[in-house]
Motif scaffolding. Structure first.
Motif, short mmCIF file in Angstrom:
data_model
loop_
_atom_site.label_atom_id
_atom_site.label_comp_id
_atom_site.label_asym_id
_atom_site.label_seq_id
_atom_site.Cartn_x
_atom_site.Cartn_y
_atom_site.Cartn_z
N SER A 1 -43.58 -8.42 28.48
CA SER A 1 -43.73 -9.39 27.38
C SER A 1 -44.29 -10.70 27.93
CB SER A 1 -42.37 -9.65 26.72
OG SER A 1 -41.54 -10.40 27.59
N TYR A 2 -44.88 -11.48 27.04
CA TYR A 2 -45.38 -12.79 27.43
C TYR A 2 -44.25 -13.67 27.96
CZ TYR A 2 -50.02 -12.13 25.26
OH TYR A 2 -51.28 -11.71 24.94
N ALA A 3 -43.10 -13.66 27.28
CA ALA A 3 -41.97 -14.51 27.68
C ALA A 3 -41.47 -14.14 29.08
CB ALA A 3 -40.84 -14.40 26.67
N ARG A 4 -41.33 -12.86 29.32
CA ARG A 4 -40.85 -12.42 30.64
C ARG A 4 -41.86 -12.78 31.74
NH1 ARG A 4 -40.51 -6.84 33.19
NH2 ARG A 4 -39.00 -7.14 34.85
N ALA A 5 -43.14 -12.56 31.45
CA ALA A 5 -44.19 -12.87 32.43
C ALA A 5 -44.24 -14.37 32.72
CB ALA A 5 -45.54 -12.37 31.94
N PRO B 1 -61.15 -17.89 43.25
CA PRO B 1 -60.55 -18.30 44.53
C PRO B 1 -60.88 -19.76 44.84
CG PRO B 1 -62.45 -16.88 44.91
CD PRO B 1 -62.19 -16.87 43.42
N SER B 2 -59.92 -20.45 45.45
CA SER B 2 -60.05 -21.84 45.91
C SER B 2 -60.34 -22.85 44.81
CB SER B 2 -61.13 -21.95 47.00
OG SER B 2 -60.80 -21.14 48.10
N HIS B 3 -60.08 -22.49 43.57
CA HIS B 3 -60.23 -23.42 42.46
C HIS B 3 -58.89 -24.11 42.18
CE1 HIS B 3 -64.05 -21.50 41.79
NE2 HIS B 3 -64.28 -22.21 40.70
N TYR B 4 -58.98 -25.27 41.56
CA TYR B 4 -57.79 -26.03 41.18
C TYR B 4 -57.30 -25.57 39.80
CZ TYR B 4 -58.73 -29.13 45.07
OH TYR B 4 -58.93 -29.63 46.33
N ASP B 5 -55.99 -25.74 39.58
CA ASP B 5 -55.40 -25.35 38.30
C ASP B 5 -54.24 -26.28 37.98
OD1 ASP B 5 -54.84 -23.92 35.97
OD2 ASP B 5 -54.60 -22.00 37.00
N MET B 6 -54.05 -26.54 36.70
CA MET B 6 -52.93 -27.36 36.23
C MET B 6 -51.87 -26.50 35.56
SD MET B 6 -55.66 -27.30 34.12
CE MET B 6 -56.68 -28.74 34.39
N PHE B 7 -52.01 -25.18 35.74
CA PHE B 7 -51.04 -24.22 35.22
C PHE B 7 -50.65 -23.27 36.34
CE2 PHE B 7 -53.61 -25.32 31.52
CZ PHE B 7 -52.65 -25.59 30.57
N VAL B 8 -49.44 -22.74 36.27
CA VAL B 8 -49.08 -21.57 37.06
C VAL B 8 -49.06 -20.43 36.05
CG1 VAL B 8 -47.81 -22.80 38.84
CG2 VAL B 8 -46.58 -22.03 36.80
N GLY B 9 -49.17 -19.23 36.54
CA GLY B 9 -49.16 -18.10 35.62
C GLY B 9 -49.91 -16.93 36.21
N GLY B 10 -50.27 -16.01 35.33
CA GLY B 10 -50.99 -14.83 35.79
C GLY B 10 -50.99 -13.76 34.74
N VAL B 11 -51.42 -12.59 35.16
CA VAL B 11 -51.55 -11.48 34.23
C VAL B 11 -50.21 -10.81 33.98
CG1 VAL B 11 -53.96 -11.05 34.87
CG2 VAL B 11 -52.14 -9.81 36.04
N LEU B 12 -50.11 -10.17 32.83
CA LEU B 12 -48.92 -9.40 32.48
C LEU B 12 -49.07 -7.99 33.00
CD1 LEU B 12 -48.96 -11.76 30.35
CD2 LEU B 12 -47.78 -10.19 28.84
N GLY B 13 -48.02 -7.46 33.57
CA GLY B 13 -48.01 -6.06 33.95
C GLY B 13 -47.90 -5.19 32.71
N ALA B 14 -48.20 -3.92 32.85
CA ALA B 14 -48.11 -2.99 31.73
C ALA B 14 -46.72 -3.03 31.12
CB ALA B 14 -48.45 -1.57 32.19
N GLY B 15 -46.65 -3.22 29.80
CA GLY B 15 -45.39 -3.22 29.08
C GLY B 15 -44.60 -4.53 29.17
N ASP C 1 -51.86 -3.67 30.82
CA ASP C 1 -52.20 -3.22 29.47
C ASP C 1 -53.60 -3.72 29.15
OD1 ASP C 1 -49.80 -1.92 28.85
OD2 ASP C 1 -48.88 -3.75 28.06
N VAL C 2 -54.41 -2.85 28.59
CA VAL C 2 -55.71 -3.23 28.06
C VAL C 2 -55.50 -3.43 26.57
CG1 VAL C 2 -58.10 -2.47 27.68
CG2 VAL C 2 -56.92 -1.92 29.84
N GLY D 1 -65.48 -15.07 34.23
CA GLY D 1 -64.43 -14.18 34.72
C GLY D 1 -64.05 -13.08 33.77
N GLY D 2 -64.41 -13.19 32.48
CA GLY D 2 -64.09 -12.13 31.53
C GLY D 2 -63.43 -12.65 30.27
N ALA D 3 -62.53 -11.83 29.73
CA ALA D 3 -61.83 -12.17 28.49
C ALA D 3 -60.38 -11.71 28.61
CB ALA D 3 -62.50 -11.50 27.29
N TRP D 4 -59.46 -12.58 28.16
CA TRP D 4 -58.05 -12.22 28.15
C TRP D 4 -57.30 -13.08 27.15
CZ3 TRP D 4 -60.64 -13.19 32.74
CH2 TRP D 4 -60.58 -14.49 33.24
N TRP D 5 -56.26 -12.46 26.57
CA TRP D 5 -55.36 -13.20 25.71
C TRP D 5 -54.52 -14.09 26.59
CZ3 TRP D 5 -55.44 -14.27 20.81
CH2 TRP D 5 -56.22 -13.48 19.98
N SER D 6 -54.44 -15.36 26.22
CA SER D 6 -53.82 -16.39 27.04
C SER D 6 -52.71 -17.07 26.25
CB SER D 6 -54.87 -17.42 27.44
OG SER D 6 -56.01 -16.78 28.00
N TYR D 7 -51.48 -16.91 26.68
CA TYR D 7 -50.35 -17.54 26.00
C TYR D 7 -49.92 -18.76 26.81
CZ TYR D 7 -46.79 -17.23 22.34
OH TYR D 7 -46.02 -17.44 21.22
#
Length: 174
Positions: A76-80, A60-74, A9-10, A109-115
């Motif tokens: 919900s944040y909770a499901r993702a 790529p090859s960066h460290y992170d203290m979160f797991v997660g990712g983008v939401l597919g079309a349709g 979803d955009v 990297g851009g812009a995104w809503w982050s929950y």
């Protein structure tokens, strides 16, 4: 289907869906989309930290203290949040991650809503090899030292979410 072909979803600056596009196009055109961040802690309160694989489309090859990712079309944040946490940690039966707050990330990297969410993972993890190159658990104090020390290249969106999470927790009543 490759990750670049996944339809997302955009959204606009108010997090309203305004269209859909393949992930590769979303990234190439810098379109705003949706993402979840899940901080996973073990039974001792240590935070899951990992290095992303070199094949990742973003950071790529960066460290992170979160797991997660983008939401597919349709999606919900909770499901993702649950899907991404279980996939990246390599577990099933994880409790539903607790939603904490949402913000619009605008930076490298851009812009995104982050929950941002958090979850307690007391299951043995087997991180997804296509996502996670290396992992460990760090105490909150050690994580703070690693972030402040600057020796690891952290994903910029995760670093922003981490800073906001620390501020969020400081404002919680005791």
């Amino acid at each position: 289907m490759s990750a670049a072909d996944e339809v997302l979803d955009v959204v606009d600056r108010d997090d309203r869906v305004v269209g859909q596009a393949p992930r590769g196009e979303v990234y190439a055109r810098g379109l705003i989309h949706r993402c979840v961040f899940v901080q996973a802690a073990d039974a001792r309160g240590r935070i899951f930290v990992h290095r992303r694989t070199a094949s990742k489309l973003v950071f790529p090859s960066h460290y992170d203290m979160f797991v997660g990712g983008v939401l597919g079309a349709g999606e919900s944040y909770a499901r993702a949040a649950l899907r991404e946490a279980e996939e990246e940690l390599g577990v099933s039966g994880l409790p539903r991650p607790e939603p904490l707050f949402k913000f619009l990330y605008e930076g490298a990297g851009g812009a995104w809503w982050s929950y941002v969410h958090e979850v307690r993972c007391e299951l043995p993890v087997a991180p997804q090899e296509s996502e996670v190159d290396w992992h460990t658990y760090l105490s909150p104090e050690e994580l703070d030292r690693r972030v402040a020390g600057g020796e690891w290249a952290w994903v910029p969106d995760g670093l922003e979410a981490y800073r906001r999470l620390r501020e969020f927790r400081r404002r919680l009543p005791l």
